[in-house]
Design a protein around this motif. Structure first.
Motif, PDB file in Angstrom:
ATOM      1  N   MET A 198     107.158  76.504  64.850  1.00  0.00           N
ATOM      2  CA  MET A 198     107.731  75.244  65.312  1.00  0.00           C
ATOM      3  C   MET A 198     106.952  74.678  66.493  1.00  0.00           C
ATOM      4  N   LEU A 199     106.395  75.554  67.341  1.00  0.00           N
ATOM      5  CA  LEU A 199     105.589  75.072  68.465  1.00  0.00           C
ATOM      6  C   LEU A 199     104.330  74.380  67.958  1.00  0.00           C
ATOM      7  N   VAL A 200     103.633  74.995  67.010  1.00  0.00           N
ATOM      8  CA  VAL A 200     102.411  74.386  66.471  1.00  0.00           C
ATOM      9  C   VAL A 200     102.723  73.056  65.799  1.00  0.00           C
ATOM     10  N   ILE A 201     103.761  73.035  64.968  1.00  0.00           N
ATOM     11  CA  ILE A 201     104.125  71.803  64.268  1.00  0.00           C
ATOM     12  C   ILE A 201     104.553  70.724  65.261  1.00  0.00           C
ATOM     13  N   GLY A 202     105.387  71.104  66.231  1.00  0.00           N
ATOM     14  CA  GLY A 202     105.886  70.138  67.198  1.00  0.00           C
ATOM     15  C   GLY A 202     104.782  69.545  68.054  1.00  0.00           C
ATOM     16  N   LEU A 203     103.831  70.366  68.504  1.00  0.00           N
ATOM     17  CA  LEU A 203     102.745  69.841  69.332  1.00  0.00           C
ATOM     18  C   LEU A 203     101.759  69.028  68.502  1.00  0.00           C
ATOM     19  N   ALA A 204     101.594  69.367  67.230  1.00  0.00           N
ATOM     20  CA  ALA A 204     100.756  68.532  66.364  1.00  0.00           C
ATOM     21  C   ALA A 204     101.345  67.128  66.260  1.00  0.00           C
ATOM     22  N   VAL A 205     102.660  67.052  66.075  1.00  0.00           N
ATOM     23  CA  VAL A 205     103.338  65.747  66.007  1.00  0.00           C
ATOM     24  C   VAL A 205     103.269  65.038  67.354  1.00  0.00           C
ATOM     25  N   THR A 206     103.494  65.781  68.442  1.00  0.00           N
ATOM     26  CA  THR A 206     103.473  65.200  69.783  1.00  0.00           C
ATOM     27  C   THR A 206     102.130  64.550  70.100  1.00  0.00           C
ATOM     28  N   PHE A 207     101.055  65.288  69.911  1.00  0.00           N
ATOM     29  CA  PHE A 207      99.729  64.760  70.249  1.00  0.00           C
ATOM     30  C   PHE A 207      99.291  63.675  69.268  1.00  0.00           C
ATOM     31  N   LEU A 208      99.728  63.763  68.017  1.00  0.00           N
ATOM     32  CA  LEU A 208      99.418  62.707  67.058  1.00  0.00           C
ATOM     33  C   LEU A 208     100.011  61.383  67.514  1.00  0.00           C
ATOM     34  N   MET A 209     101.293  61.386  67.893  1.00  0.00           N
ATOM     35  CA  MET A 209     101.940  60.150  68.315  1.00  0.00           C
ATOM     36  C   MET A 209     101.364  59.630  69.622  1.00  0.00           C
ATOM     37  N   ALA A 210     101.163  60.540  70.586  1.00  0.00           N
ATOM     38  CA  ALA A 210     100.660  60.109  71.893  1.00  0.00           C
ATOM     39  C   ALA A 210      99.239  59.562  71.786  1.00  0.00           C
ATOM     40  N   THR A 211      98.371  60.261  71.053  1.00  0.00           N
ATOM     41  CA  THR A 211      96.985  59.819  70.912  1.00  0.00           C
ATOM     42  C   THR A 211      96.906  58.502  70.160  1.00  0.00           C
ATOM     43  N   LEU A 212      97.697  58.368  69.119  1.00  0.00           N
ATOM     44  CA  LEU A 212      97.698  57.126  68.342  1.00  0.00           C
ATOM     45  C   LEU A 212      98.121  55.941  69.206  1.00  0.00           C
ATOM     46  N   TYR A 213      99.190  56.113  69.996  1.00  0.00           N
ATOM     47  CA  TYR A 213      99.668  54.987  70.800  1.00  0.00           C
ATOM     48  C   TYR A 213      98.661  54.611  71.881  1.00  0.00           C
ATOM     49  N   VAL A 214      98.109  55.610  72.553  1.00  0.00           N
ATOM     50  CA  VAL A 214      97.120  55.316  73.599  1.00  0.00           C
ATOM     51  C   VAL A 214      95.895  54.644  72.985  1.00  0.00           C
ATOM     52  N   ALA A 215      95.474  55.101  71.803  1.00  0.00           N
ATOM     53  CA  ALA A 215      94.306  54.502  71.152  1.00  0.00           C
ATOM     54  C   ALA A 215      94.565  53.049  70.762  1.00  0.00           C
ATOM     55  N   THR A 216      95.780  52.745  70.293  1.00  0.00           N
ATOM     56  CA  THR A 216      96.083  51.357  69.927  1.00  0.00           C
ATOM     57  C   THR A 216      96.045  50.439  71.148  1.00  0.00           C
ATOM     58  N   LEU A 217      96.417  50.975  72.303  1.00  0.00           N
ATOM     59  CA  LEU A 217      96.310  50.172  73.525  1.00  0.00           C
ATOM     60  C   LEU A 217      94.855  50.014  73.950  1.00  0.00           C
ATOM     61  N   THR A 218      94.074  51.071  73.793  1.00  0.00           N
ATOM     62  CA  THR A 218      92.667  51.041  74.220  1.00  0.00           C
ATOM     63  C   THR A 218      91.891  49.936  73.507  1.00  0.00           C
ATOM     64  N   VAL A 219      92.126  49.783  72.198  1.00  0.00           N
ATOM     65  CA  VAL A 219      91.375  48.771  71.441  1.00  0.00           C
ATOM     66  C   VAL A 219      91.863  47.362  71.740  1.00  0.00           C
ATOM     67  N   GLN A 220      92.942  47.242  72.505  1.00  0.00           N
ATOM     68  CA  GLN A 220      93.462  45.914  72.834  1.00  0.00           C
ATOM     69  C   GLN A 220      93.288  45.544  74.302  1.00  0.00           C
ATOM     70  N   LEU A 221      92.598  46.394  75.061  1.00  0.00           N
ATOM     71  CA  LEU A 221      92.332  46.075  76.456  1.00  0.00           C
ATOM     72  C   LEU A 221      91.408  44.860  76.558  1.00  0.00           C
ATOM     73  N   ASP A 222      91.806  43.898  77.387  1.00  0.00           N
ATOM     74  CA  ASP A 222      90.983  42.715  77.694  1.00  0.00           C
ATOM     75  C   ASP A 222      90.716  41.840  76.473  1.00  0.00           C
ATOM     76  N   VAL A 223      91.589  41.887  75.467  1.00  0.00           N
ATOM     77  CA  VAL A 223      91.435  40.987  74.317  1.00  0.00           C
ATOM     78  C   VAL A 223      92.477  39.879  74.425  1.00  0.00           C
ATOM     79  N   SER A 224      92.122  38.705  73.956  1.00  0.00           N
ATOM     80  CA  SER A 224      93.046  37.569  74.023  1.00  0.00           C
ATOM     81  C   SER A 224      93.904  37.447  72.775  1.00  0.00           C
ATOM     82  N   ASP A 225      93.372  37.927  71.640  1.00  0.00           N
ATOM     83  CA  ASP A 225      94.106  37.821  70.381  1.00  0.00           C
ATOM     84  C   ASP A 225      94.274  39.204  69.770  1.00  0.00           C
TER      85      ASP A 225
END
Length: 319
Positions: free
Chosen positions: A91-118
């Motif tokens: 459960m620890l391995v599965i839970g941390l896989a899900v945790t880092f997947l969600m966190a990395t995905l959200y941070v990455a979606t913000l990164t590609v939108q830094l300083d963009v107007s559209d």
């Protein structure tokens, strides 16, 4: 080891603290980047095109809650020192896989939108799916290797029942249970081939970013090494101890016939009721071990008769 400890320190760090820190990191990074983000950021993509938008902090709070509740909820059992060690590790391995997947995905979606107007022109960061999953699995296995079995192990007060099998003690007795290499290869192909077809139809490789590490994680949990020796019975998975029972706590071992789905409702590591566990990977003979604490472990193995005879003979010598 016999202990009344209720919290595993490593489990508390990896199963509770890390998911909460990931959730907090999402909030902190979003707040720090908010001046550089559009008023509404892309939060969902259809293929490579954004089709849903939300306020950055609203999205951050939603993701933080998902990380804490879903990822942290899976991991939390790792902190319970008296819970079954193998289940805590999985459960620890599965839970941390899900945790880092969600966190990395959200941070990455913000990164590609830094300083963009559209934000409607923002590309989907597919690479973050594979990165998050792989990092989560790696951190999860590290944490899993640090977990310890703190369950209480009262010594057996009786010798095995005379009706139970006895046999020669030619130790160690070792058996590989679960999927063999050919079966593992077939299962991998059954998972990966449809994913490759989906990638070709979509014109994107991102489904592979989830499928490959997920396939590795699942298949790694389907192969075990069972060992009987002078110390007792141990089960190892991916080179680490998954569970073990000391000879001094075992009150008897017997042989039975078991069917994974009919008797246990599934295949692999199973829990039928509190303190009754099964490592069931095929239909056929199974070793059943009972301990003074009330634990009962069932392991499907072709060497069940040999293992049960050796365990009971060794237990007889305790007197």
């Amino acid at each position: 080891m016999t202990s009344r400890r209720t919290i595993d320190p490593a489990g508390a760090v990896f199963g509770l603290a890390i998911p909460l820190l990931c959730a907090l990191a999402v909030l902190i990074l979003t707040a720090a980047w908010e001046p550089r983000l559009p008023a509404e950021v892309a939060s969902h993509w259809s293929g490579s095109t954004p089709d849903s938008f939300t306020n950055p902090m609203t999205g951050a709070w939603t993701m933080a809650l998902l990380i804490a509740l879903v990822g942290g909820g899976c991991c939390a059992i790792a902190a319970l020192a008296q819970a079954q060690l193998m289940m805590r590790r999985y459960m620890l391995v599965i839970g941390l896989a899900v945790t880092f997947l969600m966190a990395t995905l959200y941070v990455a979606t913000l990164t590609v939108q830094l300083d963009v107007s559209d934000p409607s022109d923002a590309p989907f960061p597919a690479w973050s799916l594979g990165l998050g999953m792989c990092v989560g699995i790696a951190v999860g296995w590290l944490g899993a290797s640090l977990l310890r079995d703190y369950r209480e192990r009262p010594p057996a007060t009786t010798t095995p029942d005379p009706s139970l099998p006895r046999g020669s003690v030619a130790l160690p007795i070792v058996d590989q249970v679960g999927t063999g290499r050919p079966t593992t290869a077939v299962l991998a192909l059954l998972v990966l081939v449809p994913v490759i077809i989906v990638c070709l139809l979509m014109g994107s490789w991102w489904p592979m970013a989830i499928a490959i590490p997920s396939c590795f994680l699942i298949l790694s949990l389907l192969r075990f090494t069972v060992r009987v020796d002078e110390q007792g019975v141990s089960v190892r998975n991916l080179g680490a101890s998954a569970l073990d029972y000391d000879l001094d706590e075992i009150i008897g071992a017997k042989v039975t016939e078991t069917r994974p789905f009919q008797d246990w409702g599934g295949w692999g590591m199973r829990i039928k009721r509190p303190n009754r566990y099964g490592l069931v990977t095929n239909t056929g003979p199974a070793l059943v071990i009972t301990t003074e604490s009330g634990h009962e472990l069932t392991i499907t193995t072709d060497r069940a008769e040999e293992m049960a005879g050796a365990i009971n003979t060794l237990a007889d010598r305790r007197a």
